[in-house]
Motif scaffolding. Structure first.
Motif, mmCIF file in Angstrom:
data_model
loop_
_atom_site.group_PDB
_atom_site.id
_atom_site.type_symbol
_atom_site.label_atom_id
_atom_site.label_comp_id
_atom_site.label_asym_id
_atom_site.label_seq_id
_atom_site.Cartn_x
_atom_site.Cartn_y
_atom_site.Cartn_z
ATOM 1 N N UNK A 218 -24.537 -46.097 21.857
ATOM 2 C CA UNK A 218 -25.151 -47.403 21.439
ATOM 3 C C UNK A 218 -26.352 -46.847 20.744
ATOM 4 N N UNK A 219 -27.080 -45.853 20.938
ATOM 5 C CA UNK A 219 -28.001 -45.260 20.481
ATOM 6 C C UNK A 219 -27.746 -45.373 18.676
ATOM 7 N N UNK A 220 -26.707 -44.700 18.521
ATOM 8 C CA UNK A 220 -26.249 -44.178 16.970
ATOM 9 C C UNK A 220 -25.934 -45.506 16.425
ATOM 10 N N UNK A 221 -25.285 -46.472 17.138
ATOM 11 C CA UNK A 221 -25.045 -47.897 16.414
ATOM 12 C C UNK A 221 -26.082 -48.699 16.304
ATOM 13 N N UNK A 222 -27.062 -48.636 17.247
ATOM 14 C CA UNK A 222 -28.407 -49.239 16.937
ATOM 15 C C UNK A 222 -29.025 -48.858 15.852
ATOM 16 N N UNK A 223 -29.080 -47.560 15.762
ATOM 17 C CA UNK A 223 -29.709 -46.820 14.633
ATOM 18 C C UNK A 223 -29.269 -47.306 13.194
ATOM 19 N N UNK A 224 -28.116 -47.291 13.251
ATOM 20 C CA UNK A 224 -27.347 -47.878 11.934
ATOM 21 C C UNK A 224 -27.678 -49.317 11.535
ATOM 22 N N UNK A 225 -27.774 -49.981 12.769
ATOM 23 C CA UNK A 225 -28.031 -51.493 12.518
ATOM 24 C C UNK A 225 -29.471 -51.835 12.089
ATOM 25 N N UNK A 226 -30.438 -51.232 12.830
ATOM 26 C CA UNK A 226 -31.815 -51.387 12.356
ATOM 27 C C UNK A 226 -32.273 -50.489 11.163
ATOM 28 N N UNK A 227 -31.596 -49.694 10.696
ATOM 29 C CA UNK A 227 -31.720 -49.010 9.527
ATOM 30 C C UNK A 227 -31.504 -49.771 8.034
ATOM 31 N N UNK B 83 -34.797 -50.585 6.533
ATOM 32 C CA UNK B 83 -34.786 -49.399 5.564
ATOM 33 C C UNK B 83 -34.584 -48.045 6.693
ATOM 34 N N UNK B 84 -33.765 -47.293 5.955
ATOM 35 C CA UNK B 84 -33.551 -46.139 6.802
ATOM 36 C C UNK B 84 -34.692 -45.127 6.983
ATOM 37 N N UNK B 85 -35.695 -45.197 6.095
ATOM 38 C CA UNK B 85 -37.012 -44.297 6.528
ATOM 39 C C UNK B 85 -37.884 -44.808 7.389
ATOM 40 N N UNK B 86 -37.703 -46.041 7.766
ATOM 41 C CA UNK B 86 -38.582 -46.406 8.919
ATOM 42 C C UNK B 86 -38.016 -46.260 10.423
ATOM 43 N N UNK B 87 -36.804 -45.718 10.369
ATOM 44 C CA UNK B 87 -36.117 -45.725 11.588
ATOM 45 C C UNK B 87 -35.622 -44.204 12.145
ATOM 46 N N UNK B 88 -36.145 -43.698 13.222
ATOM 47 C CA UNK B 88 -35.680 -42.570 13.624
ATOM 48 C C UNK B 88 -34.556 -42.527 14.863
ATOM 49 N N UNK B 89 -33.813 -41.784 14.933
ATOM 50 C CA UNK B 89 -32.859 -41.655 15.964
ATOM 51 C C UNK B 89 -33.246 -40.319 16.886
ATOM 52 N N UNK B 90 -33.573 -40.370 18.169
ATOM 53 C CA UNK B 90 -33.934 -39.398 19.005
ATOM 54 C C UNK B 90 -33.264 -39.275 20.345
ATOM 55 N N UNK B 91 -32.207 -38.305 20.240
ATOM 56 C CA UNK B 91 -31.717 -38.109 21.606
ATOM 57 C C UNK B 91 -30.958 -36.549 21.346
ATOM 58 N N UNK B 92 -30.757 -35.958 22.489
ATOM 59 C CA UNK B 92 -29.932 -34.764 22.518
ATOM 60 C C UNK B 92 -29.195 -34.455 21.137
ATOM 61 N N UNK B 93 -28.300 -35.103 20.631
ATOM 62 C CA UNK B 93 -27.395 -34.811 19.605
ATOM 63 C C UNK B 93 -27.651 -35.616 18.437
ATOM 64 N N UNK B 94 -28.831 -36.265 18.323
ATOM 65 C CA UNK B 94 -29.332 -37.044 17.131
ATOM 66 C C UNK B 94 -28.938 -36.321 15.912
ATOM 67 N N UNK B 95 -29.228 -34.981 15.553
ATOM 68 C CA UNK B 95 -29.139 -34.344 14.287
ATOM 69 C C UNK B 95 -27.671 -34.299 13.992
ATOM 70 N N UNK B 96 -26.947 -34.197 15.066
ATOM 71 C CA UNK B 96 -25.301 -34.349 14.633
ATOM 72 C C UNK B 96 -24.933 -35.548 14.186
ATOM 73 N N UNK B 97 -25.348 -36.871 14.794
ATOM 74 C CA UNK B 97 -25.235 -38.131 14.492
ATOM 75 C C UNK B 97 -25.482 -38.289 12.883
ATOM 76 N N UNK B 98 -26.793 -37.815 12.718
ATOM 77 C CA UNK B 98 -27.134 -38.142 11.407
ATOM 78 C C UNK B 98 -26.456 -37.256 10.175
ATOM 79 N N UNK B 99 -26.002 -35.870 10.612
ATOM 80 C CA UNK B 99 -25.423 -35.007 9.852
ATOM 81 C C UNK B 99 -24.113 -35.883 9.404
#
Length: 757
Positions: free
Chosen positions: A299-308, A312-328
């Motif tokens: 749900x965090x990954x989906x909400x990040x995409x939704x709010x980005x 705008x993507x530059x204004x939204x950060x994803x912060x959880x244990x596997x966030x870098x993988x999700x962004x990758x």
């Protein structure tokens, strides 16, 4: 000078986000002390050995430049004044915790430490003294004016230029006095017992500014939230002129913390954002920070995409244990090469750690870290000051975790000027009372009866037996011949069994749970959103086979997917309602069927048996096997019925016990300037999972880590510490790869099923 300028610019940003912070903290000189501390914080780098270290990478000095910087605090602050104490504290703590400095310079024990300080002073470049003094005496006032300091905020003495000999004679005592002032300040904070916000803000803002300045980060900006009515107009335009739901309009005109109760799929996220847009400061500006808190990574990954997409993507950060993988994964899907995707993901994660993006998508554990005094905790707390928090579906946490989270939210509300929007389709009265006890007054926004009626989308049946029984699986397979079906199981092992059984019946189901590696899970989540999102065409409309998804609780919260039918294990009522919310979400037809099996209730892991059995009893009474239409407005009353009598008393007792223990062991021990490694280990053992590498992926991991370390780390699978312990006792952890300290687990793994323990 350039770095100092960068730090002061970022410090100016951080202070500007929070209005008159000095007044809020009861310290009219707070901004001035921070400014001058930042102005002086790196002057110790003029030590010749530090300069040698900069120029000769193989040389290691082994001393702290910030300690030498204390030699210059008398230029600004009178000895033994509050100005000296807090300027010294901000300077000497901007890199290392108190104990690191005290172990190197325990000036209260013996003359050898003072002698060591004399050697530091002797190492200072005497040719730097005159230009540094001119910088302060000639340019300092202009810098302070450019920063926006008023005369009252300037703890500035009229310093006189001094010779190198005079500096060497004076500076050791100045450093010792500064260290004593710092040590005494922290000891006073620990001894007083009364919580003080200002020292956390002092160190947190200083660290944020220094790190952002070193990284040449972009400015810290406010949340890009338009006026609430403007945001509502945007929604209406996106929905072809509306209609907006009354709870969305009401949220846009509500000030202060609130509870929002509305059906799943009725635009709670949009209502919560409208609430956030309505929280303006006295000058009409939007909030400094917006934190969107969710329980599950999917749900965090989906909400990040939704709010980005919206902000705008530059204004939204994803912060959880596997966030870098999700962004990758997201960047790979945008046609970036693995190297480019890894670089972009690392950069995005770094900006999130620097607290630069004004909107964060995170779990409550990211906030909890600050209260366990994990490294950098003051920066987390300073960043949260004045922030807005949207909390979606707090029903997802057990009572012990909930007690800790609400205690944290209460501290943020009372001491850090935070405001909260708690939203769900249901809130039992028991939970509402606890929220008000911790947070204080809360407005309550509820969907109108007309909205509730419009969202009667589900025909509920309680089916006898177990979802994994052959007859039940045959029924699911028959439904899948004509409809897209979501199958929800309470545990990973049950979900894996259901997937296998449905495959044996000729279906091609997808499986989603928490025991996949990041690469496979991200791909599954993306395919799910692309195929079953509320606003995308249904598979059958394009002639494709019907979608069948077997999942655990990871689909419950904030995933904007829309299935035709649901079959689910028994679970607590609020969890069942969330699962139902993934069916007929777009209201393509008036009613869709959702079926809840009545077993098992004796061992309904991860839930408590009595809560599940009461939920089943209510469903049996209200719907039975023949079924009936669900009125979501009635669910809160049913929840109150569940949490009545002995169960309510036991829940309150468990809450109170956990809350008291947490306050005594964690909250009462919260003070700034010193992280705690013991509590860090306690936190990760209690709340965080670890990772293992399936044996079948070992060779791929070894190849990938040579050229694509992030791609290699995507192959690791999360497991709970208890599961890790069982693997170890069973002899299934067969190798530890260095230097990453990754354990290899001899257990089956495949992209379809995940890790089979």
């Amino acid at each position: 000078a350039e770095h100092t300028s960068e730090v002061l610019l970022r410090l100016h940003d951080l202070l500007a986000l929070r209005g008159d912070l000095g007044a809020a903290l009861g310290d009219p000189r707070f901004r001035g002390r921070l400014f001058w501390a930042a102005f002086l914080h790196d002057w110790g780098k003029a030590a010749r050995s530090f300069q040698r270290q900069v120029r000769e990478p193989e040389y290691r000095w082994g001393q702290r430049h910030e300690v030498i910087s204390l030699a210059f605090t008398p230029y600004l602050a009178a000895p033994q004044s509050d100005d000296e104490r807090w300027i010294a504290a901000a300077i000497v703590s901007h890199h290392r915790d108190l104990e690191t400095i005290r172990q190197a310079h325990n000036v209260g024990q013996g003359g050898e430490h003072v002698k060591g300080i004399e050697l530091l002073v002797a190492d200072f470049d005497p040719d730097a003294l005159a230009p540094l003094w001119r910088w302060l005496a000639v340019e300092g006032r202009a810098w302070a004016e450019a920063f926006g300091l008023s005369a009252e905020e300037w703890p500035l003495r009229q310093a006189e230029p001094e010779s190198p000999a005079a500096f060497r004679a004076r500076a050791p005592d100045a450093i010792v006095n500064g260290l004593f002032a710092y040590y005494d300040a922290v000891e006073d904070l620990k001894a007083e017992g009364a919580f003080s916000v200002a020292p956390f803000m002092l160190r947190g803002l200083m660290m944020n500014a220094d790190h952002a300045g070193s990284a040449h980060a972009r400015p810290f900006l406010r949340t890009p939230l338009p006026e609430a009515d403007t945001l509502l107009a945007t929604y209406a335009a996106e929905w072809n002129g509306g209609p907006l739901h009354p709870h969305q309009t009401q949220a846009a005109h509500t000030s202060g913390s609130t509870i929002l109760i509305a059906p799943t799929g009725s635009g709670k996220t949009e209502a919560a954002l409208a609430w956030a847009a309505a929280q303006r400061d006295p000058e009409g500006r939007s909030a400094s920070r917006l934190f969107y808190v969710l329980p599950y990574q999917a749900s965090m990954n989906a909400m990040r995409d939704r709010l980005a997409k919206r902000f705008e993507e530059k204004n939204v950060a994803l912060q959880h244990g596997r966030a870098r993988h999700a962004l990758y994964r997201r960047y790979l899907e945008c046609d970036a090469s693995p190297r480019q995707a890894a670089g972009a993901a690392s950069a995005a994660q770094a900006l999130g750690r620097l607290n630069v993006p004004p909107i964060r998508i995170l779990s409550p554990y990211q906030l909890l870290k600050a209260f366990y005094r994990l490294r950098g905790y003051e920066a987390i707390l300073a960043d949260a000051h004045g922030g807005l928090f949207i909390l979606d579906e707090i029903h997802a946490y057990d009572v012990e975790r909930l007690a800790r989270f609400l205690a944290v939210f209460g501290r943020l509300a009372r001491d850090f000027d935070a405001r909260f929007c708690f939203m769900s389709a249901t809130f039992p009265d028991l939970l509402k009372r606890k929220l008000r006890e911790e947070i204080g007054p809360l407005a309550e926004l509820t969907a109108t009866p007309q909205t509730q009626a419009a969202f009667r989308r589900h025909r509920v049946r309680l089916l006898p037996g177990d979802l994994l029984a052959p007859a039940a699986l045959d029924r699911i397979a028959a439904t899948a011949a004509g409809e897209s079906v979501l199958v929800c199981c309470n545990t990973v092992s049950r979900a894996q069994r259901a997937w296998n059984e449905l495959r044996a019946r000729g279906l091609k189901p997808e499986l989603l749970h928490g025991r996949f590696n990041a690469r496979d899970r991200m791909g599954k989540e993306r395919r799910l959103q692309d195929r079953m999102g509320t606003n995308v065409s249904r598979p059958e409309e394009s002639g494709a086979p019907r979608e069948v998804m077997v999942a655990t609780q990871v689909v419950e919260v904030s995933l904007d997917v829309d299935f035709d039918a649901l079959y689910t294990d028994p679970a607590p009522l609020d969890a069942l309602l969330q699962r139902m919310g993934r069916v007929n979400r777009g209201r393509r037809v008036p009613l869709r069927d959702v079926a809840v099996f009545s077993e098992p209730v004796e061992d309904p892991r991860p839930y408590e048996a009595e809560i599940v059995s009461r939920a089943v009893a209510i469903l049996a009474r209200e719907f039975g096997v023949t079924g009936g239409v669900l009125d979501e407005a009635a669910v809160s009353g049913w929840l109150n019925e569940v949490y009545s009598c002995g169960l309510a008393e036991r829940w309150k007792q468990d809450y109170a016990t956990t809350r008291k223990d947490f306050e005594r062991s964690i909250l009462d021990d919260l003070y700034p300037f010193q992280s705690d490694e013991a509590m860090e280990e306690l936190f990760y053992k209690a709340f965080d999972a670890t990772e293992v590498l399936p044996l079948s992926l070992r060779e791929e991991y070894l190849r990938e880590r040579e050229t694509n370390p992030l791609g290699a780390s995507e192959l690791l699978v999360p497991v709970r510490w208890a599961q890790w312990g069982r693997l170890k006792r069973a002899g299934a952890l067969v190798e530890r790869l260095e230097p990453e300290r990754v354990w290899v687990a001899d257990r089956p793994y495949c992209e379809a099923l995940g890790l089979q323990l």
